[in-house]
Design a protein around this motif. Structure first.
Motif, short mmCIF file in Angstrom:
data_model
loop_
_atom_site.label_atom_id
_atom_site.label_comp_id
_atom_site.label_asym_id
_atom_site.label_seq_id
_atom_site.Cartn_x
_atom_site.Cartn_y
_atom_site.Cartn_z
N ASP A 7 -0.17 -2.48 -4.80
CA ASP A 7 -1.52 -3.02 -4.96
C ASP A 7 -2.60 -1.95 -4.76
N VAL A 8 -2.38 -1.08 -3.78
CA VAL A 8 -3.38 -0.08 -3.42
C VAL A 8 -2.70 1.27 -3.27
N ILE A 9 -3.27 2.28 -3.90
CA ILE A 9 -2.81 3.66 -3.75
C ILE A 9 -3.86 4.40 -2.94
N VAL A 33 4.32 -1.12 3.37
CA VAL A 33 3.75 0.22 3.34
C VAL A 33 4.78 1.24 2.86
N ILE A 34 4.34 2.10 1.94
CA ILE A 34 5.12 3.24 1.49
C ILE A 34 4.37 4.51 1.86
N VAL A 45 0.84 -1.19 0.00
CA VAL A 45 0.00 0.00 0.00
C VAL A 45 0.88 1.24 0.00
N ALA A 46 0.59 2.17 -0.91
CA ALA A 46 1.28 3.46 -0.95
C ALA A 46 0.32 4.54 -0.49
N LEU A 60 -2.28 4.96 10.16
CA LEU A 60 -2.56 3.94 9.16
C LEU A 60 -1.29 3.17 8.79
N ALA A 61 -0.20 3.90 8.58
CA ALA A 61 1.06 3.25 8.21
C ALA A 61 1.51 2.28 9.30
N ARG A 62 1.43 2.73 10.53
CA ARG A 62 1.83 1.86 11.64
C ARG A 62 0.91 0.65 11.73
N GLY A 63 -0.40 0.89 11.60
CA GLY A 63 -1.37 -0.20 11.71
C GLY A 63 -1.26 -1.19 10.57
#
Length: 374
Positions: free
Chosen positions: A92-94, A39-40, A6-7, A28-31
């Motif tokens: 996969d997800v932006i 995660v990016i 996910v970016a 969100l990044a941490r989770g």
């Protein structure tokens, strides 16, 4: 089962040194990372955090000329982020937090992962913008809807607006907060304050956040409590406010990003003013609820949907004056309101719950996009 990559785009970066979306990106990044996602997060090149990773999250620094050319630089920065993520064919997800300066580049993300856009508030309603800027923001809103595979509305009001105006289906996911459980009155020492001896306002100092109304109400009140104003005041509007309300009992503290300091200041304040009038679920309102604040909020549907009857409300400066002169947080009648707010945070707005909802949508969006491209 394959874990997603996910970016997260659309913010100035993490850790948070700016505002609500940056804070959202941080949680969100941490989770996501804890759930095993790769995660990016995209950071402005002039973000104070210069490392390439943060708590297991990959940080990509992109050139951001806002410091040179002003607001137009945000469009260049978002373009730079989008051009970079296009190169990463395994994303996969932006996840785009906001659309204002990114939606004009939206078609560049076609077939580059599932695009999820958090539509934020109704930016074109902000009073600080000229008519021409408001027209552009309305167009950018349209593009944000058009180029996203999935939309997130952070309030029911925004969700209804998107359906009525664009016939667009969105997923309601509010912001989150964690209940504050470690108050420390020693934090007040550096501000020379005593518990419940001060009132507080935390917001960007912008007209639509009712700053002038709250300060006018304070100027007319009889209370000798200090009013702490937390937010960047080194702006033209900030200078105007300081000139107009040059009162020793109004203390302009500037921006504070240390969450522990903010939580303690909220916890030990008497009245917490929340003046936001534009947008959906505002992070600072949830944080005030989570910090056991006695909240006096601008009387509008967005705030009422979250706070319900568990706070005080104002519509003008006279209401602010009345609240300041008539109410103290330590009054026993306010205990149930404060408890209700904490219960609501735990049940509906915990960051753990919010991250789960984002993750569920990311999984769904990826599966739908994958099947569509087969």
């Amino acid at each position: 089962m394959r874990k997603l990559k996910v970016a997260i785009l659309g913010t100035r970066g993490i850790p948070n040194h700016y505002g609500g979306f940056e804070q959202c990106a941080e949680y969100l990044a941490r989770g996501f990372n804890k759930r095993g996602y790769e995660v990016i997060v995209y950071n402005s090149h002039n973000h104070p955090y210069k490392e390439s990773t943060w708590n297991g999250v990959q940080i990509i620094h992109c050139y951001d000329p806002e410091f040179k050319i002003g607001t137009a630089g945000q469009f260049v920065y978002d373009l730079n982020c989008i051009l970079d993520v296009r190169k990463r064919r395994d994303v996969d997800v932006i996840l785009q937090l906001g659309y204002t300066s990114s939606s004009v580049w939206g078609r560049l993300l076609k077939n580059h992962g599932a695009v999820i856009t958090n539509m934020d508030g109704l930016e074109w309603l902000r009073t600080k913008y000229s008519k021409s800027v408001k027209r552009f923001l309305k167009y950018a809103e349209y593009l944000g809807v058009k180029f996203a595979d999935h939309l997130i509305a952070d309030s029911v009001g925004i969700q209804e607006y998107l359906k009525e105006n664009y016939n667009a289906v969105s997923t309601y996911i509010p912001y989150g907060a964690y209940n504050f459980k470690a108050p420390n009155p020693k934090i007040l020492d550096q501000y020379e304050l005593q518990p419940y001896s001060f009132d507080i306002l935390i917001a960007r100092l912008e007209p639509e956040n009712s700053i002038e109304t709250i300060l006018a109400g304070k100027a007319s009140s009889n209370t000798n409590r200090k009013l702490l104003v937390i937010g960047n005041h080194n702006t033209p509007y900030g200078e105007y406010l300081k000139s107009k309300f040059n009162d020793k009992s109004i203390i302009y503290l500037g921006s504070i990003y240390d969450i522990n300091k903010l939580n303690n200041l909220r916890y030990y304040s008497n009245i917490y003013f929340h003046g936001h009038t534009v947008g959906g679920t505002n992070p600072s309102l949830l944080e005030a609820m989570a910090s056991n604040s006695l909240i006096c909020a601008n009387d509008n549907p967005f705030n009422k949907y979250i706070l319900k009857e568990n706070g005080l409300y104002f519509t003008d400066a006279a209401d602010v004056t009345r609240v300041l002169d008539s109410h103290v947080k330590t009054d026993e009648k306010f205990k149930p309101l404060l408890a209700n707010n904490r219960d609501n945070i735990g049940e509906y707005y915990s960051w753990d719950t919010i991250v789960d909802q984002y993750a569920e949508l990311c999984e769904k969006a990826f599966d739908l996009k994958k099947n569509r491209l087969k």
